[in-house]
Scaffold this active site. Structure first.
Site, PDB file in Angstrom:
ATOM      1  N   HIS A 110      38.849  23.048  56.975  1.00  0.00           N
ATOM      2  CA  HIS A 110      38.131  24.160  57.530  1.00  0.00           C
ATOM      3  C   HIS A 110      39.154  24.540  58.832  1.00  0.00           C
ATOM      4  CE1 HIS A 110      34.822  26.170  59.449  1.00  0.00           C
ATOM      5  NE2 HIS A 110      35.130  25.684  60.390  1.00  0.00           N
ATOM      6  N   SER A 137      40.779  21.183  60.567  1.00  0.00           N
ATOM      7  CA  SER A 137      40.145  19.783  60.229  1.00  0.00           C
ATOM      8  C   SER A 137      40.205  19.663  58.708  1.00  0.00           C
ATOM      9  CB  SER A 137      38.855  19.487  60.904  1.00  0.00           C
ATOM     10  OG  SER A 137      38.824  19.885  62.062  1.00  0.00           O
ATOM     11  N   ASP A 146      30.156  22.132  57.046  1.00  0.00           N
ATOM     12  CA  ASP A 146      31.146  21.701  57.625  1.00  0.00           C
ATOM     13  C   ASP A 146      31.094  20.277  58.776  1.00  0.00           C
ATOM     14  OD1 ASP A 146      32.768  23.709  56.707  1.00  0.00           O
ATOM     15  OD2 ASP A 146      31.991  25.218  57.984  1.00  0.00           O
TER      16      ASP A 146
HETATM   17  C1  GAR Z   1      41.618  28.472  55.105  1.00  0.00           C
HETATM   18  O1  GAR Z   1      41.780  29.064  56.244  1.00  0.00           O
HETATM   19  C2  GAR Z   1      40.430  27.708  54.886  1.00  0.00           C
HETATM   20  O2  GAR Z   1      40.621  26.761  55.885  1.00  0.00           O
HETATM   21  C3  GAR Z   1      39.220  28.693  55.095  1.00  0.00           C
HETATM   22  O3  GAR Z   1      39.384  29.583  54.073  1.00  0.00           O
HETATM   23  C4  GAR Z   1      40.962  29.957  54.116  1.00  0.00           C
HETATM   24  C5  GAR Z   1      41.520  29.756  52.698  1.00  0.00           C
HETATM   25  O4  GAR Z   1      42.798  30.279  52.634  1.00  0.00           O
HETATM   26  N1  GAR Z   1      37.928  27.647  54.680  1.00  0.00           N
HETATM   27  C6  GAR Z   1      36.924  27.990  55.410  1.00  0.00           C
HETATM   28  O5  GAR Z   1      36.746  28.796  56.230  1.00  0.00           O
HETATM   29  C7  GAR Z   1      35.862  27.164  54.934  1.00  0.00           C
HETATM   30  N2  GAR Z   1      34.661  27.137  55.871  1.00  0.00           N
HETATM   31  P1  GAR Z   1      43.536  29.962  51.414  1.00  0.00           P
HETATM   32  O6  GAR Z   1      42.668  30.580  50.268  1.00  0.00           O
HETATM   33  O7  GAR Z   1      44.820  30.873  51.650  1.00  0.00           O
HETATM   34  O8  GAR Z   1      43.892  28.491  51.254  1.00  0.00           O
END
Ligand code: GAR
Length: 223
Positions: A110, A137, A146
């Site tokens: 997250h 985190s 979360d």
């Molecule tokens: C990341 O920043 C992850 O932490 C977030 O979505 C993005 C996905 O990026 N997740 C959340 O916000 C979950 N609550 P990615 O598809 O490039 O890994």
């Protein structure tokens, strides 16, 4: 034996890529058995295919209840031999159906220092709130949003005048460091949970010196 993992995604899949890369480098002893996306056009599916990893698209809109969607994921993950489920940018709340199938074996990344800024657009929430230190985190997943026990966090300073997208990029860089590290700890069976406390067994790196902390904006001379 390499830890058999399943990765759940909804979008770009850059965190998935960090796992693929660390496995290829030989620092992460895991094997990605299946990538599940709830979006057919998630770019992460292409990353998986390029790495020769099996993929499955399960559209949450095709299921009337969250539990039915999760049961389908459980079937697919179990059939692939998955032992640990990694939510890497998976933008769905999961239910006890998935959690009971993989007890204490579902983790999530997250982009905030939980419990601050749960939910969507954590980076935007951090900017709007005006915090000086943001971060990311990795935590065990429970049925809340979360809210599960935190395993590892990285703190990232928010620079003066920085916009959400610049901050998001710097947080994402740290996500790519801590997520593979936590999966490696799971692979080595080095995490134990006691209530909300997650303990890393046999730490190989000394603790951060107690006086060593991140202060932003930095202290000036004399303070
Ligand atoms: C990341 O920043 C992850 O932490 C977030 O979505 C993005 C996905 O990026 N997740 C959340 O916000 C979950 N609550 P990615 O598809 O490039 O890994």
């Amino acid at each position: 034996m390499a830890l058999p993992i399943g990765v759940l995604i909804s979008g770009s899949g850059s965190n998935l890529q960090s796992l693929i890369d660390k496995i290829a480098e030989g620092s992460l002893d895991a094997s990605i058995k299946l990538v599940v996306s709830n979006k057919a056009d998630a770019y992460g599916l292409e990353r998986a295919a390029k790495a020769g990893i099996a993929t499955r698209v399960l559209k949450h809109g095709d299921y009337s209840r969250r539990e039915e969607f999760d049961a389908e994921m459980v079937d697919a993950l179990k059939a692939a031999g998955v032992k640990v489920v990694v939510m890497a940018g998976f933008m769905r709340i999961i239910t006890s159906v998935l959690l009971k199938a993989f007890p204490e074996r579902v983790i999530n990344i997250h982009p905030a220092l939980l419990p601050s800024f749960p939910g969507v657009d954590a980076q935007g929430q951090a900017c709007t709130h005006g915090v000086k230190i943001a971060g990311c985190s990795v935590h065990f997943v429970d049925e809340g949003m979360d809210s599960g026990a935190v395993i590892q966090q990285a703190a990232v300073p928010v620079f003066s005048g920085e916009d959400r997208d610049a901050l998001q990029k710097r947080i994402l860089k740290m996500e790519h460091r801590i997520l593979p590290q936590v999966v490696q700890w799971l692979s080595q069976d080095r995490l134990s949970i006691s209530g909300r406390q997650v303990i890393l067994k046999k730490a190989t790196v000394d603790q951060i010196h107690p006086d060593n902390c991140l202060i932003n904006p930095p202290l000036e001379a004399g303070f």
